[in-house]
Design a protein around this motif. Structure first.
Motif, short mmCIF file in Angstrom:
data_model
loop_
_atom_site.label_atom_id
_atom_site.label_comp_id
_atom_site.label_asym_id
_atom_site.label_seq_id
_atom_site.Cartn_x
_atom_site.Cartn_y
_atom_site.Cartn_z
N VAL A 60 0.88 -1.17 0.00
CA VAL A 60 0.00 0.00 0.00
C VAL A 60 0.91 1.21 0.00
O VAL A 60 1.53 1.55 1.01
N SER A 61 1.04 1.84 -1.15
CA SER A 61 1.92 3.00 -1.30
C SER A 61 1.11 4.25 -0.98
O SER A 61 0.25 4.67 -1.77
N ASN A 62 1.40 4.82 0.19
CA ASN A 62 0.53 5.86 0.75
C ASN A 62 1.29 7.07 1.25
O ASN A 62 0.67 8.04 1.69
N VAL A 91 -0.73 -4.47 -5.38
CA VAL A 91 -0.22 -3.12 -5.13
C VAL A 91 -1.40 -2.16 -5.18
O VAL A 91 -2.20 -2.21 -6.12
N VAL A 92 -1.49 -1.31 -4.16
CA VAL A 92 -2.54 -0.30 -4.14
C VAL A 92 -1.88 1.05 -3.91
O VAL A 92 -1.19 1.26 -2.90
N PHE A 93 -2.06 1.96 -4.85
CA PHE A 93 -1.57 3.33 -4.71
C PHE A 93 -2.68 4.20 -4.11
O PHE A 93 -3.83 4.14 -4.56
N ILE A 94 -2.32 5.00 -3.13
CA ILE A 94 -3.24 6.02 -2.64
C ILE A 94 -2.89 7.30 -3.38
O ILE A 94 -1.91 7.98 -3.07
N ALA A 95 -3.67 7.60 -4.40
CA ALA A 95 -3.41 8.80 -5.22
C ALA A 95 -4.32 9.92 -4.71
O ALA A 95 -4.35 10.21 -3.53
N SER A 96 -5.08 10.54 -5.59
CA SER A 96 -5.92 11.66 -5.17
C SER A 96 -6.87 12.00 -6.30
O SER A 96 -6.57 11.79 -7.50
N LYS A 97 -8.00 12.56 -5.93
CA LYS A 97 -8.89 13.15 -6.93
C LYS A 97 -8.12 14.13 -7.81
O LYS A 97 -8.39 14.26 -9.01
N ASN A 98 -7.09 14.79 -7.20
CA ASN A 98 -6.31 15.79 -7.94
C ASN A 98 -5.45 15.17 -9.04
O ASN A 98 -4.93 15.88 -9.89
N GLY A 99 -5.30 13.85 -9.02
CA GLY A 99 -4.59 13.21 -10.11
C GLY A 99 -5.40 13.13 -11.39
O GLY A 99 -4.85 12.90 -12.47
N LEU A 100 -6.73 13.30 -11.27
CA LEU A 100 -7.62 13.28 -12.43
C LEU A 100 -8.27 14.64 -12.69
O LEU A 100 -8.57 14.98 -13.83
#
Length: 703
Positions: free
Chosen positions: A525-527, A575-584
């Motif tokens: 979990v890449s956070n 693998v789970v990336f914690i990205a963001s709404k801001n990535g889209l």
């Protein structure tokens, strides 16, 4: 990191009895107190091994009359950690009546079915197979322990003579017999014929002692064990253990480095049907044994005490490694053949010893792996079981050392070992165990583990049975979360590594540490995260680089290391990336942050393509405005985002809630729920996906 208890006979056991404390307890309370004291020292008994009892006068709830009740440790308990409800309670007179129903040794197992009929006061705690051993001894208090020093005598070829030489008439001796009703009758007969005896040694098994008070019984137990310890110390003084050293141990760093290479490779070969968790022990007792001249002679003999081999299998697998040459690649090249040979021998053992009604053969893989100059690796379905298996084998090492000092060590004959390992009663106990949780046997690495989302994710994965390694640059926050999770779940299930995800060497070292502690990895979990906000004209290069370093490069580094480990294990991975709404969805005044988050998402897409052939799934969770418990919202980011929207910082959470389509706040636990889904088998056919956890934002719709 701890390597497990290392027992040593060089120090006698002290009496820890506090009479002032004991005087304030009732009789069952003193039994519990005595039990916990005895079980706290692994030199007295191993985890889950042995049992204690007291015969207590109580009021019968039906008749109101005084009756004698046997309080005895129930099935599956541990005397060191048990509470009052860990005891079975049975009417003594009903237990005595069972003697008239006994049809002989060929029908012994049926007697276990009668034990529930003897239950006092509807106690739900199941009685153990050892109940008759306590019931039929005519003493108020009885201890049955598995002390290394006494089992060393019990497992030697001249056990009976040694017992008499050391203890005289005070301690008797009985030949090996499987625990059960007949052994209870044998103990009763011995006590009747030897009224002055204080205890008895059971060949290849352990020690019984007794007394009229709880304190008397406790101190007799200690005294007998100390007598054995002192005798063995005298015999071993100045004598090289196990025939002396054949090889010298490597230094600690080299041992852990080799363990980090070997353990995922072992896990790859034994974890395909059931995931395994590993444990590494390079304590003094282990290193002495694995580096000795007698290793090749003693290891195949297996363990003696039934409690030992039920945890460790009858014998370990010794890997062919010369620490002077240090050729780990040669060990890896021979690992398939070594494990295949062990499986074949275990199958031979099963087929040659099985009965018509024996349960089906269980997992034929080794539990214990011994590596000269390096240490011992143990694997089981969970960390606690793997650790305890290692502790049991340390007990076995101590037993072998003592037995060799006074005679010749003898393991149990294969048929006797099989009849316990595949005992129908043992099988019934295994069948009653609860089903494993959905992530049992899985190992998760969580970056940003000290923050709100990291903490919630750890909690969620731990609740599903996973072992978790927390990583964070904030050491104080990291230790706080580790302590909380260890207390809520188990210290066995949680580890913490300080980590800056932008430092390549640190990332590599943290994954090696996980490999030593647990044997490998299954989930990343890449956070790790930061935040920044500034118009493009005032965005400094340092701010831009910091976002890219942590949110793009950092995610690359931990993913690369996870992929390397996943491919070595050949067990797939998530693998789970914690990205963001801001990535889209673009946001004003946050170009550096939004760009780095977009890079995360595209990296995940690329990795999903690369990992598919190895069963490695890569997915993304896109949260939005997770203010609660989030470290990134405690600093300037909150003020900066508030300024961007021309409002006070305290108004942000309500602003984000109202802005969402569902008009709901997003919490760390919501993100953790999405992570658990993407990390588990429920999403086994999903990769390359983005799950938005933002309460609805049309700008971040993926299609």
């Amino acid at each position: 990191m701890p390597t497990g208890p290392q027992t040593s006979g060089s120090t006698l056991l002290p009496s820890l009895w506090d009479e002032a404390h004991a005087a304030g307890l009732d009789e069952p309370g003193r039994l519990l107190y005595r039990s916990n004291l005895l079980g706290a020292d692994k030199r007295i008994t191993n985890y889950g091994g042995g049992n204690t009892s007291a015969k207590v006068i109580e009021k019968d709830p039906l008749t109101g009359r005084d009756v004698t009740v046997l309080w005895v440790k129930g099935s599956g308990g541990d005397v060191g950690t048990m509470k009052r409800d860990g005891f079975s309670t049975l009417y003594q007179d009903k237990l005595e009546a069972l003697k008239s129903l006994y049809r002989g040794a060929d029908f012994e197992d049926e007697m276990v079915g009668y034990l529930p009929h003897c239950t006092f006061n509807l106690n739900p705690r199941a009685a153990s197979i050892d109940t008759p051993l306590h019931a039929y001894l005519p003493y108020t208090h009885v201890d049955h322990m598995h002390p290394d020093a006494v089992i060393a005598i019990a497992a030697s070829d001249n056990s009976r003579e040694m017992t008499r030489q050391i203890f005289g008439d005070e301690i008797g001796w009985l030949p090996w017999r499987r625990p059960g009703f007949q052994l209870g009758l044998d103990l009763s007969a011995f006590a009747r014929e030897n009224p002055d005896a204080k205890g008895i040694v059971l060949e290849s098994h352990g020690l019984f002692t007794w007394g009229e008070t709880a304190r008397d019984c406790y101190e007799t137990t200690l005294r007998i064990i100390n007598t054995a310890i002192a005798f063995l110390d005298e015999k071993t003084a100045g004598v090289a253990a196990f025939g002396g050293a054949r090889v010298e141990p490597l230094d600690a760093a080299a041992r852990r480095e080799i363990a980090a290479r070997l353990m995922p490779e072992i896990r790859a070969r034994i974890g395909r049907d059931e995931r395994k968790i590993g444990h590494f022990d390079d304590g003094d007792a282990v290193l002495t044994f694995v580096g000795s001249n007698d290793l090749a002679k003693l290891a195949p003999l297996g363990t003696s005490c039934p409690d030992h081999f039920l945890r460790t299998k009858i014998r370990p697998l010794v890997l062919d490694f010369d620490p002077a040459k240090g050729d780990v690649d040669a060990v890896l090249a021979g690992l398939d053949d070594a494990i295949a040979a062990y499986r074949a021998d275990y199958t031979r053992y099963y087929e040659s010893c099985r009965h018509d009604d024996s349960p089906a053969m269980r997992d034929p893989n080794p539990v214990v792996y011994l590596v000269p100059g390096v240490g011992m690796m143990t694997f089981a379905k969970d960390k606690a079981t793997a650790r305890i298996a290692g502790e049991f084998y340390v007990n076995a090492i101590n037993v072998m050392r003592g037995a060799q000092a006074v005679g010749t060590y003898r393991g149990l004959p294969e048929q006797e070992a099989f009849d316990i390992e595949y005992w129908l009663l043992e099988e019934a106990k295994l069948q009653r165990m609860p089903k494993p949780k959905s992530l049992a046997g899985r190992i998760a690495f969580i970056t940003g583990g000290g923050g709100g989302i990291g903490r919630a994710t750890a909690e969620r994965l731990l609740s599903d049975g996973a072992c978790v390694v927390l990583a964070d640059i904030d050491v104080e926050a990291l230790e706080r979360v580790k302590t909380e999770m260890s207390e809520r779940f188990s210290a066995d299930m949680v580890r913490a590594v300080p980590l800056n995800v932008t430092e390549e060497a640190g990332v590599i070292a943290s994954f090696a540490e996980m490999a030593v502690e647990y044997g490998g990895a299954d989930i990343l979990v890449s956070n790790a995260g930061i935040s920044s906000s500034a118009p493009i004209e005032t965005t400094e290069l340092s701010m831009w680089n910091r976002n890219i370093d942590i949110l793009a490069t950092g995610y690359f580094l931990v993913s690369r290391e996870a992929f390397r480990l996943f491919r070595r294990q050949q067990l797939g991975g998530a693998v789970v990336f914690i990205a963001s709404k801001n990535g889209l969805a673009a946001s004003p005044g946050a170009a550096a942050y939004c760009t780095a988050k977009a890079a995360e998402i595209h990296l995940a897409r690329c990795l999903a393509l690369e990992g598919a052939d190895a069963g490695i799934r890569v997915n993304v969770v896109n949260p939005d405005a997770v203010l609660q418990g989030s470290k990134i919202w405690t600093g300037e980011w909150r003020e900066q985002r508030a300024a961007a929207y021309n409002m006070a910082p305290d108004e942000l959470e309500e602003h984000y809630r109202k802005r969402s389509m569902l008009k709901r706040s997003v919490l760390p636990s919501d993100v953790a729920e999405a992570v658990a889904f993407l990390a588990g088998d429920a999403s086994a056919k999903s990769t390359g996906n983005i799950v938005n956890v933002d309460a609805g934002n049309a700008q971040s719709f993926t299609r």
